[in-house]
Design an enzyme around this catalytic site. Structure first.
Site, PDB file in Angstrom:
ATOM      1  N   HIS A  98       0.879  -1.183  -0.027  1.00 31.83           N
ATOM      2  CA  HIS A  98      -0.196  -0.036  -0.081  1.00 31.83           C
ATOM      3  C   HIS A  98       0.988   1.129  -0.165  1.00 31.83           C
ATOM      4  O   HIS A  98       1.948   1.161   0.673  1.00 31.83           O
ATOM      5  CB  HIS A  98      -0.827   0.016   1.156  1.00 31.83           C
ATOM      6  CG  HIS A  98      -2.112   0.980   1.099  1.00 31.83           C
ATOM      7  ND1 HIS A  98      -2.056   2.132   1.386  1.00 31.83           N
ATOM      8  CD2 HIS A  98      -3.350   0.693   0.562  1.00 31.83           C
ATOM      9  CE1 HIS A  98      -3.173   2.724   1.071  1.00 31.83           C
ATOM     10  NE2 HIS A  98      -3.816   2.104   0.679  1.00 31.83           N
TER      11      HIS A  98
ATOM     12  N   ASP B  63      -8.270  -4.887  -0.628  1.00 30.58           N
ATOM     13  CA  ASP B  63      -8.519  -5.765  -1.734  1.00 30.58           C
ATOM     14  C   ASP B  63      -8.112  -7.171  -1.577  1.00 30.58           C
ATOM     15  O   ASP B  63      -8.730  -8.231  -2.094  1.00 30.58           O
ATOM     16  CB  ASP B  63      -8.008  -5.491  -3.045  1.00 30.58           C
ATOM     17  CG  ASP B  63      -8.455  -3.813  -3.409  1.00 30.58           C
ATOM     18  OD1 ASP B  63      -9.473  -3.654  -3.389  1.00 30.58           O
ATOM     19  OD2 ASP B  63      -7.300  -3.132  -3.606  1.00 30.58           O
TER      20      ASP B  63
HETATM   21  C1  LIG Z   1      -0.432  -0.621  -4.060  1.00 31.72           C
HETATM   22  C2  LIG Z   1       0.845  -0.250  -4.590  1.00 31.72           C
HETATM   23  C3  LIG Z   1       1.089   0.211  -5.938  1.00 31.72           C
HETATM   24  C4  LIG Z   1       1.788   0.835  -3.557  1.00 31.72           C
HETATM   25  O1  LIG Z   1       2.937   0.683  -4.124  1.00 31.72           O
HETATM   26  P1  LIG Z   1       4.202   1.707  -3.347  1.00 31.72           P
HETATM   27  O2  LIG Z   1       4.079   1.701  -2.132  1.00 31.72           O
HETATM   28  O3  LIG Z   1       3.694   3.077  -3.695  1.00 31.72           O
HETATM   29  O4  LIG Z   1       5.376   1.362  -3.980  1.00 31.72           O
HETATM   30  P2  LIG Z   1       5.822   0.713  -5.155  1.00 31.72           P
HETATM   31  O5  LIG Z   1       4.738   0.602  -6.334  1.00 31.72           O
HETATM   32  O6  LIG Z   1       7.143   1.827  -5.678  1.00 31.72           O
HETATM   33  O7  LIG Z   1       6.777  -0.318  -4.873  1.00 31.72           O
HETATM   34  C5  LIG Z   1       8.123  -0.208  -4.091  1.00 31.72           C
HETATM   35  C6  LIG Z   1       8.631  -1.590  -4.266  1.00 31.72           C
HETATM   36  O8  LIG Z   1       7.763  -2.690  -3.629  1.00 31.72           O
HETATM   37  C7  LIG Z   1       7.472  -3.674  -4.665  1.00 31.72           C
HETATM   38  N1  LIG Z   1       6.033  -3.852  -4.290  1.00 31.72           N
HETATM   39  C8  LIG Z   1       5.163  -3.306  -3.632  1.00 31.72           C
HETATM   40  N2  LIG Z   1       4.004  -3.945  -3.925  1.00 31.72           N
HETATM   41  C9  LIG Z   1       4.186  -5.170  -4.253  1.00 31.72           C
HETATM   42  C10 LIG Z   1       3.456  -6.168  -4.571  1.00 31.72           C
HETATM   43  N3  LIG Z   1       2.223  -6.460  -4.042  1.00 31.72           N
HETATM   44  N4  LIG Z   1       4.037  -7.560  -5.062  1.00 31.72           N
HETATM   45  C11 LIG Z   1       5.241  -7.665  -5.259  1.00 31.72           C
HETATM   46  N5  LIG Z   1       6.193  -6.327  -5.153  1.00 31.72           N
HETATM   47  C12 LIG Z   1       5.503  -5.429  -4.514  1.00 31.72           C
HETATM   48  C13 LIG Z   1       7.652  -2.929  -5.922  1.00 31.72           C
HETATM   49  O9  LIG Z   1       7.835  -3.933  -6.952  1.00 31.72           O
HETATM   50  C14 LIG Z   1       8.758  -1.939  -5.675  1.00 31.72           C
HETATM   51  O10 LIG Z   1       9.919  -2.831  -5.668  1.00 31.72           O
HETATM   52  P3  LIG Z   1      11.509  -2.204  -6.318  1.00 31.72           P
HETATM   53  O11 LIG Z   1      11.517  -0.926  -5.308  1.00 31.72           O
HETATM   54  O12 LIG Z   1      12.510  -3.206  -6.132  1.00 31.72           O
HETATM   55  O13 LIG Z   1      11.103  -1.532  -7.409  1.00 31.72           O
HETATM   56  C15 LIG Z   1       1.750  -1.604  -4.539  1.00 31.72           C
HETATM   57  O14 LIG Z   1       1.837  -2.366  -3.325  1.00 31.72           O
HETATM   58  C16 LIG Z   1       1.133  -2.691  -5.399  1.00 31.72           C
HETATM   59  O15 LIG Z   1       1.337  -2.607  -6.741  1.00 31.72           O
HETATM   60  N6  LIG Z   1       0.348  -3.522  -4.718  1.00 31.72           N
HETATM   61  C17 LIG Z   1      -0.485  -4.614  -5.651  1.00 31.72           C
HETATM   62  C18 LIG Z   1      -1.645  -3.788  -6.282  1.00 31.72           C
HETATM   63  C19 LIG Z   1      -2.550  -3.618  -5.161  1.00 31.72           C
HETATM   64  O16 LIG Z   1      -3.047  -4.299  -4.435  1.00 31.72           O
HETATM   65  N7  LIG Z   1      -3.390  -2.291  -5.325  1.00 31.72           N
HETATM   66  C20 LIG Z   1      -4.481  -2.112  -4.215  1.00 31.72           C
HETATM   67  C21 LIG Z   1      -3.928  -1.258  -3.415  1.00 31.72           C
HETATM   68  S1  LIG Z   1      -5.077  -0.711  -1.986  1.00 31.72           S
END
Ligand SMILES: CC(C)(COP(=O)(O)OP(=O)(O)OC[C@H]1O[C@@H](n2cnc3c(N)ncnc32)[C@H](O)[C@@H]1OP(=O)(O)O)[C@@H](O)C(=O)NCCC(=O)NCCS
Length: 392
Positions: free
Chosen positions: A263, A320
């Site tokens: 998240h 989710d």
């Molecule tokens: C929600 C989300 C976009 C938030 O991410 P964030 O905190 O902004 O961080 P980032 O997208 O920049 O990810 C940071 C790192 O963690 C990893 N990561 C984050 N969520 C991950 C997941 N669900 N599975 C695998 N790796 C994940 C990313 O690949 C990234 O790795 P890197 O630094 O090696 O490139 C992300 O956790 C995600 O894509 N989750 C899955 C989709 C989801 O469930 N969305 C609903 C949100 S309520």
């Protein structure tokens, strides 16, 4: 003169762009608060209409006020006939989030309050949207099966009505209450992508429907609301899989995401996921479908181990992750899972739109206009020399 911030922050993580009085998240502690009340307290004791009114007005309603609001929602739930008439001509294979996004401006064209800029008119439009978004989603599900949309039943709650209009049979009261709780849990979440989209659109003085249509579009993406449908896809694919831990490891090794985990704000387990996890367990036992909770728990545990071994123990289940098995147990098709998120979040969107339009949390309304760093072709301030196509 406004201070110029020259630090680039892709994705705006941690950047405060406005004040809000609507909701608050402590991402480290896993706390979510609506208008001062903890989400756990509201989920246990409140109802979705009461929470919607709390979000819109800022205070919990008195009994009479709540009854009036419930009646307004029930009356407004009758979608104008021209909307369904139009939807009957749409391709049956259309994705429900696209249908919903297209239906919002179609609802707007028949709303007599659209040109009225007062707060009262915006609240009336919010009531219609909160009432009609579920009716449109359920109506589309009927239309795509060649059936006629069903009129709401005034004896049912808001959540029960949605299940009735979707399935054409009166829902089990306990299941309807569970859906009501899901709607409470999803109703608002500060400046998430779709809410920010709504606020950004109406900051131009566009109307509420324009903002909500943008919100639906933003919610549809798989990194936002679309994640619940992706979680269900993963669960269905993994049902026959024996080596869940191996699957999770391979997926992360390949740079793929485990949907429903991680998240942008929570660095611990999402408080809504805790609630939904218990619900998936209870509903699963009741309906003989415990396997979905078991499978989700196996993926969660494997994911936590894998992320922690990579120094990313802050990637934990979000809302989710467990809403997908809950909705599946309720008999909700996978492609309606994200629209159900919208049925709830529309209450938050409308509240934020009103807060934005009427500057209810800050001194005056502001038009959002961030900067971008130009990294494209540059030939100096005089510009590159234009050459006609045949001379290039
Ligand atoms: C929600 C989300 C976009 C938030 O991410 P964030 O905190 O902004 O961080 P980032 O997208 O920049 O990810 C940071 C790192 O963690 C990893 N990561 C984050 N969520 C991950 C997941 N669900 N599975 C695998 N790796 C994940 C990313 O690949 C990234 O790795 P890197 O630094 O090696 O490139 C992300 O956790 C995600 O894509 N989750 C899955 C989709 C989801 O469930 N969305 C609903 C949100 S309520």
């Amino acid at each position: 003169m406004a201070e110029i911030v020259s630090v680039k922050n892709t994705g705006l993580r941690g950047i405060t762009v406005a004040d809000t009085k609507i909701s608050f998240i402590d991402g480290e502690k896993g706390v979510l608060i609506y208008r001062g009340y903890r989400i756990e307290d509201l989920a246990k004791n409140s109802t979705f209409p009461e929470v919607a009114l709390l979000l819109l007005n800022g205070v919990l309603p008195e009994k009479k006020e709540l009854e009036l609001f419930e009646k307004q929602i029930a009356d407004a739930g009758r979608v104008p006939e021209y909307v369904f008439k139009s939807m009957k001509h749409w391709p049956g294979g259309a994705r429900p989030m696209d249908v919903l996004q297209a239906a919002v401006p179609i609802l707007a064209v028949g709303d007599g309050d659209i040109g009225d800029q007062t707060r009262e008119a915006n609240v009336r439009m919010a009531v219609r949207l909160i009432a009609r978004v579920p009716a449109v989603v359920a109506g589309w599900h009927r239309i795509r099966q060649g059936l006629d949309p069903l009129a709401p039943d005034d004896s049912l709650s808001h959540a029960a009505n949605f299940l009735w209009q979707l399935h054409g049979k009166k829902p089990d009261p306990e299941m309807a209450r569970d859906l009501d709780v899901c709607l409470i849990l999803h109703a608002d979440h500060t400046f998430n992508a779709s809410t920010f989209a709504c606020r950004e659109v109406v900051s131009t003085r566009a109307h509420m429907y324009a903002g909500v249509a943008a919100g639906v579009g933003a919610l549809s993406g798989s990194l936002h609301g679309g994640a619940n449908a992706e979680v269900m896809k993963m669960l269905l694919e993994l049902e026959p899989e024996k080596d869940i831990a191996g699957w999770v490891k391979r997926r992360i090794d390949q740079g793929e995401r485990i949907m429903g985990m991680g998240h942008a704000v929570y660095k611990t387990m999402d408080p809504r996921a805790r609630f939904l996890k218990d619900m998936a367990l209870r509903l699963g036992k009741k309906t003989g479908q415990s396997r979905w909770h078991e499978l989700s728990t196996q993926i969660e545990e494997a994911g936590l181990r894998e992320f922690s071994s990579r120094g990313k123990s802050n990637i934990q289940p979000n809302v989710d992750f467990y809403s997908a098995p809950v909705y599946h147990i309720m008999g909700i098709p996978r492609d309606l899972m994200t629209p159900i998120f919208a049925i709830s979040r529309v209450a938050g969107w409308c509240s934020h739109i009103i807060e934005e339009k009427f500057a209810e949390a800050q001194e005056k309304p502001a038009l959002y206009r961030p900067q971008a760093e130009y990294v494209g072709q540059y030939c100096g301030l005089m510009g590159c020399e234009y050459e006609p196509p045949n001379e290039r």
